[in-house]
Design a protein around this motif. Sequence first.
Motif, short mmCIF file in Angstrom:
data_model
loop_
_atom_site.label_atom_id
_atom_site.label_comp_id
_atom_site.label_asym_id
_atom_site.label_seq_id
_atom_site.Cartn_x
_atom_site.Cartn_y
_atom_site.Cartn_z
N PHE A 228 0.85 -1.19 0.00
CA PHE A 228 0.00 0.00 0.00
C PHE A 228 0.88 1.24 0.00
O PHE A 228 1.62 1.48 0.95
CB PHE A 228 -0.91 0.01 1.23
CG PHE A 228 -1.83 -1.17 1.27
CD1 PHE A 228 -2.99 -1.19 0.49
CD2 PHE A 228 -1.52 -2.27 2.05
CE1 PHE A 228 -3.83 -2.29 0.51
CE2 PHE A 228 -2.37 -3.38 2.07
CZ PHE A 228 -3.51 -3.39 1.29
N LEU A 229 0.81 2.02 -1.07
CA LEU A 229 1.54 3.28 -1.15
C LEU A 229 0.74 4.34 -0.42
O LEU A 229 -0.38 4.67 -0.80
CB LEU A 229 1.76 3.66 -2.62
CG LEU A 229 2.54 4.95 -2.90
CD1 LEU A 229 3.94 4.90 -2.30
CD2 LEU A 229 2.62 5.21 -4.40
N LEU A 230 1.31 4.89 0.65
CA LEU A 230 0.57 5.80 1.53
C LEU A 230 0.77 7.26 1.18
O LEU A 230 -0.13 8.07 1.32
CB LEU A 230 0.98 5.56 2.99
CG LEU A 230 0.83 4.13 3.49
CD1 LEU A 230 1.45 3.98 4.87
CD2 LEU A 230 -0.63 3.72 3.52
N ASP A 231 1.99 7.61 0.75
CA ASP A 231 2.28 9.02 0.50
C ASP A 231 3.51 9.15 -0.38
O ASP A 231 4.36 8.25 -0.41
CB ASP A 231 2.54 9.75 1.83
CG ASP A 231 1.90 11.14 1.84
OD1 ASP A 231 1.67 11.69 0.73
OD2 ASP A 231 1.62 11.66 2.93
N THR A 232 3.59 10.26 -1.11
CA THR A 232 4.77 10.54 -1.93
C THR A 232 5.22 11.97 -1.67
O THR A 232 4.39 12.88 -1.57
CB THR A 232 4.48 10.38 -3.44
OG1 THR A 232 3.34 11.16 -3.78
CG2 THR A 232 4.24 8.94 -3.82
N PHE A 233 6.54 12.15 -1.56
CA PHE A 233 7.12 13.47 -1.37
C PHE A 233 8.16 13.73 -2.44
O PHE A 233 8.69 12.80 -3.05
CB PHE A 233 7.77 13.57 0.02
CG PHE A 233 6.80 13.37 1.15
CD1 PHE A 233 5.80 14.29 1.41
CD2 PHE A 233 6.89 12.25 1.96
CE1 PHE A 233 4.90 14.11 2.45
CE2 PHE A 233 5.99 12.05 3.01
CZ PHE A 233 4.99 12.98 3.25
N GLY A 234 8.46 15.03 -2.65
CA GLY A 234 9.32 15.41 -3.75
C GLY A 234 10.68 15.96 -3.36
O GLY A 234 11.50 16.26 -4.23
N ASP A 235 10.92 16.10 -2.04
CA ASP A 235 12.25 16.53 -1.60
C ASP A 235 12.45 16.16 -0.14
O ASP A 235 11.56 15.61 0.51
CB ASP A 235 12.48 18.03 -1.84
CG ASP A 235 11.59 18.92 -1.00
OD1 ASP A 235 11.01 18.44 0.02
OD2 ASP A 235 11.45 20.11 -1.33
#
Length: 254
Positions: A228-235
Amino acid sequence: MSEAHHPSENNPNNETETWFSSWFDTPYYHILYKDRNYREAQIFMDNLTHYLNLPEKAKVLDLACGKGRHSIYLSQLGFNVLGADLSENSIAEANKNDNENLHFKVHDMRQPFDEKFDAIFNLFTSFGYFENDEDNLTTLIAIKDSLSEYGFAVIDFMNVHQVLNTLVPEEIKTVEGIDFHIKRYLLDGHIFKEIDFEDNGNKYHFTEKVKALTLKDFEELMEEAGIFLLDTFGDYKLKKFHKTESERLIMIFK
């Protein structure tokens, strides 16, 4: 990326088979990348551990830990840390810092661990190195199977879209008197970095090769792995991921 010692005359066709187990084992790898911003990395780990709300003494696995600098910092934050890496030389170096809350072992990330972890970190584009694409799925499943019931995993990967938009095809980096001639290109869905240099009269040639995995690719792999992919961040300050502008692709999953 993570280091060996092959004069260029050595069988070049064999080189990319396990480029990561050779290049990451040489002193030259560490010379070329010695100016990496470790303060930025520490800020990233501060932000990450706060975001995950990890309990004190949480069991943390630093997967592909290299010489263990980030493992050491995580243990200083109060966690019980295991650093694992395929490179025997790197682990031998890391082991000098072994203590009650910090241990290291040589380990292939395609294999799950017997013990379970509250958090597993795979940092600084230490994924997608394998010759066989199936191994990317195998690794994700191994990570999932090594998590405790309430554990979280984090993969910090390059943002392929941004990397390709800003790719420097050729440059020379001089570090400790060595001129590293670097070429970068995309081929067969992989980003290649060829590194040529001379030292003490010997010529060296190494090739880094990383699968150009996009967020969409990861989503498909994770679905197949039952993750389960919960969150994505870019830096490293954990700003939201933006497909074209973000420097990193940081994925939190379980």
